[in-house]
Motif scaffolding. Structure first.
Motif, PDB file in Angstrom:
ATOM      1  N   PRO A   1       0.832  -1.206   0.000  1.00 38.92           N
ATOM      2  CA  PRO A   1       0.000   0.000   0.000  1.00 38.92           C
ATOM      3  C   PRO A   1       0.869   1.259   0.000  1.00 38.92           C
ATOM      4  N   GLU A   2       0.357   2.308  -0.658  1.00 39.08           N
ATOM      5  CA  GLU A   2       1.084   3.575  -0.718  1.00 39.08           C
ATOM      6  C   GLU A   2       0.143   4.758  -0.518  1.00 39.08           C
ATOM      7  N   VAL A   3       0.733   5.857  -0.073  1.00 37.42           N
ATOM      8  CA  VAL A   3       0.036   7.127   0.147  1.00 37.42           C
ATOM      9  C   VAL A   3       0.774   8.183  -0.663  1.00 37.42           C
ATOM     10  N   VAL A   4       0.047   9.180  -1.177  1.00 34.26           N
ATOM     11  CA  VAL A   4       0.661  10.281  -1.917  1.00 34.26           C
ATOM     12  C   VAL A   4       0.791  11.482  -0.981  1.00 34.26           C
ATOM     13  N   THR A   5       1.980  12.052  -0.959  1.00 35.53           N
ATOM     14  CA  THR A   5       2.270  13.197  -0.109  1.00 35.53           C
ATOM     15  C   THR A   5       2.831  14.342  -0.939  1.00 35.53           C
ATOM     16  N   ALA A   6       2.849  15.517  -0.348  1.00 32.76           N
ATOM     17  CA  ALA A   6       3.407  16.717  -0.985  1.00 32.76           C
ATOM     18  C   ALA A   6       3.613  17.758   0.111  1.00 32.76           C
ATOM     19  N   ASN A   7       3.999  18.944  -0.324  1.00 36.03           N
ATOM     20  CA  ASN A   7       4.079  20.092   0.566  1.00 36.03           C
ATOM     21  C   ASN A   7       3.216  21.192  -0.025  1.00 36.03           C
TER      22      ASN A   7
ATOM     23  N   PHE B   1      -8.650  15.943  -1.969  1.00 32.49           N
ATOM     24  CA  PHE B   1      -8.239  17.105  -1.177  1.00 32.49           C
ATOM     25  C   PHE B   1      -6.942  16.790  -0.447  1.00 32.49           C
ATOM     26  N   TRP B   2      -6.188  17.827  -0.143  1.00 31.95           N
ATOM     27  CA  TRP B   2      -4.957  17.680   0.629  1.00 31.95           C
ATOM     28  C   TRP B   2      -5.272  17.864   2.108  1.00 31.95           C
ATOM     29  N   VAL B   3      -4.862  16.888   2.914  1.00 32.14           N
ATOM     30  CA  VAL B   3      -5.118  16.915   4.353  1.00 32.14           C
ATOM     31  C   VAL B   3      -3.790  16.843   5.100  1.00 32.14           C
ATOM     32  N   GLU B   4      -3.763  17.374   6.300  1.00 32.66           N
ATOM     33  CA  GLU B   4      -2.514  17.415   7.062  1.00 32.66           C
ATOM     34  C   GLU B   4      -2.268  16.163   7.901  1.00 32.66           C
ATOM     35  N   GLU B   5      -3.273  15.367   8.140  1.00 32.45           N
ATOM     36  CA  GLU B   5      -3.115  14.173   8.971  1.00 32.45           C
ATOM     37  C   GLU B   5      -3.092  12.923   8.100  1.00 32.45           C
ATOM     38  N   ILE B   6      -2.063  12.118   8.273  1.00 38.75           N
ATOM     39  CA  ILE B   6      -1.924  10.916   7.456  1.00 38.75           C
ATOM     40  C   ILE B   6      -3.081   9.944   7.679  1.00 38.75           C
ATOM     41  N   ARG B   7      -3.706   9.995   8.826  1.00 36.20           N
ATOM     42  CA  ARG B   7      -4.812   9.066   9.099  1.00 36.20           C
ATOM     43  C   ARG B   7      -6.010   9.313   8.169  1.00 36.20           C
ATOM     44  N   HIS B   8      -6.047  10.487   7.520  1.00 34.17           N
ATOM     45  CA  HIS B   8      -7.120  10.813   6.581  1.00 34.17           C
ATOM     46  C   HIS B   8      -6.704  10.602   5.122  1.00 34.17           C
TER      47      HIS B   8
ATOM     48  N   VAL C   1      -1.213  -0.560   6.827  1.00 33.52           N
ATOM     49  CA  VAL C   1      -2.519  -0.129   7.320  1.00 33.52           C
ATOM     50  C   VAL C   1      -2.791  -0.837   8.644  1.00 33.52           C
ATOM     51  N   VAL C   2      -3.013  -0.032   9.682  1.00 26.89           N
ATOM     52  CA  VAL C   2      -3.286  -0.546  11.019  1.00 26.89           C
ATOM     53  C   VAL C   2      -4.605   0.058  11.486  1.00 26.89           C
ATOM     54  N   ASP C   3      -5.570  -0.779  11.797  1.00 26.22           N
ATOM     55  CA  ASP C   3      -6.895  -0.318  12.224  1.00 26.22           C
ATOM     56  C   ASP C   3      -7.497   0.684  11.239  1.00 26.22           C
ATOM     57  N   GLY C   4      -7.284   0.434   9.952  1.00 27.94           N
ATOM     58  CA  GLY C   4      -7.859   1.277   8.910  1.00 27.94           C
ATOM     59  C   GLY C   4      -7.120   2.563   8.615  1.00 27.94           C
ATOM     60  N   CYS C   5      -5.987   2.791   9.288  1.00 25.57           N
ATOM     61  CA  CYS C   5      -5.220   4.026   9.078  1.00 25.57           C
ATOM     62  C   CYS C   5      -3.822   3.708   8.556  1.00 25.57           C
ATOM     63  N   ALA C   6      -3.336   4.600   7.691  1.00 26.70           N
ATOM     64  CA  ALA C   6      -1.993   4.440   7.135  1.00 26.70           C
ATOM     65  C   ALA C   6      -0.945   4.811   8.175  1.00 26.70           C
ATOM     66  N   GLU C   7       0.103   3.995   8.230  1.00 29.94           N
ATOM     67  CA  GLU C   7       1.263   4.292   9.073  1.00 29.94           C
ATOM     68  C   GLU C   7       2.506   4.197   8.199  1.00 29.94           C
ATOM     69  N   PRO C   8       3.327   5.244   8.191  1.00 30.56           N
ATOM     70  CA  PRO C   8       4.544   5.216   7.372  1.00 30.56           C
ATOM     71  C   PRO C   8       5.488   4.096   7.800  1.00 30.56           C
ATOM     72  N   LEU C   9       6.227   3.570   6.829  1.00 30.81           N
ATOM     73  CA  LEU C   9       7.223   2.549   7.129  1.00 30.81           C
ATOM     74  C   LEU C   9       8.606   3.152   7.353  1.00 30.81           C
ATOM     75  N   SER C  10       8.938   4.197   6.613  1.00 29.20           N
ATOM     76  CA  SER C  10      10.282   4.773   6.717  1.00 29.20           C
ATOM     77  C   SER C  10      10.362   5.795   7.846  1.00 29.20           C
TER      78      SER C  10
ATOM     79  N   ARG D   1      11.923   8.616   7.683  1.00 29.37           N
ATOM     80  CA  ARG D   1      11.687   9.936   7.099  1.00 29.37           C
ATOM     81  C   ARG D   1      10.208  10.281   7.103  1.00 29.37           C
ATOM     82  N   GLU D   2       9.373   9.363   6.668  1.00 26.54           N
ATOM     83  CA  GLU D   2       7.936   9.638   6.595  1.00 26.54           C
ATOM     84  C   GLU D   2       7.285   9.656   7.976  1.00 26.54           C
ATOM     85  N   LYS D   3       7.821   8.918   8.914  1.00 27.73           N
ATOM     86  CA  LYS D   3       7.321   8.995  10.293  1.00 27.73           C
ATOM     87  C   LYS D   3       7.571  10.392  10.855  1.00 27.73           C
TER      88      LYS D   3
END
Length: 88
Positions: free
Chosen positions: A2-8, A23-30, A66-75, A77-79
């Protein structure tokens, strides 16, 4: 994997994640989690259009679990980016 798209955000530098509605959101859980290549291509296309409108910069995807339906970074850097806190 699984992957998530991020930006600044272009004007503030805030770390953001693309959600399922485009939409762009600030919390990875969304964040929307792409579970396959087609889903990731769809998210990347949405992100590319957003970057073309100068809303965000430095767009990329990264691996998550994905833990309990939410994304958690593996690296590490992303944490750090997901924590929205400075490192010392």
């Amino acid at each position: 994997m699984p992957e998530v798209v991020t930006a600044n955000k272009l004007h503030t530098g805030t770390v953001v994640y693309l959600d399922g509605e485009g939409f762009w959101v600030e919390e990875i859980r969304h964040a929307a989690v792409a579970g396959d290549t087609e889903a990731l291509k769809r998210l990347e296309a949405i992100a590319a259009r957003s970057a073309a409108r100068n809303e965000v910069t430095s767009v990329y995807a990264f691996a998550v679990r994905v833990v309990d339906g939410c994304a958690e970074p593996l690296s590490v850097r992303e944490k750090i980016r997901a924590a929205h806190t400075p490192t010392v």
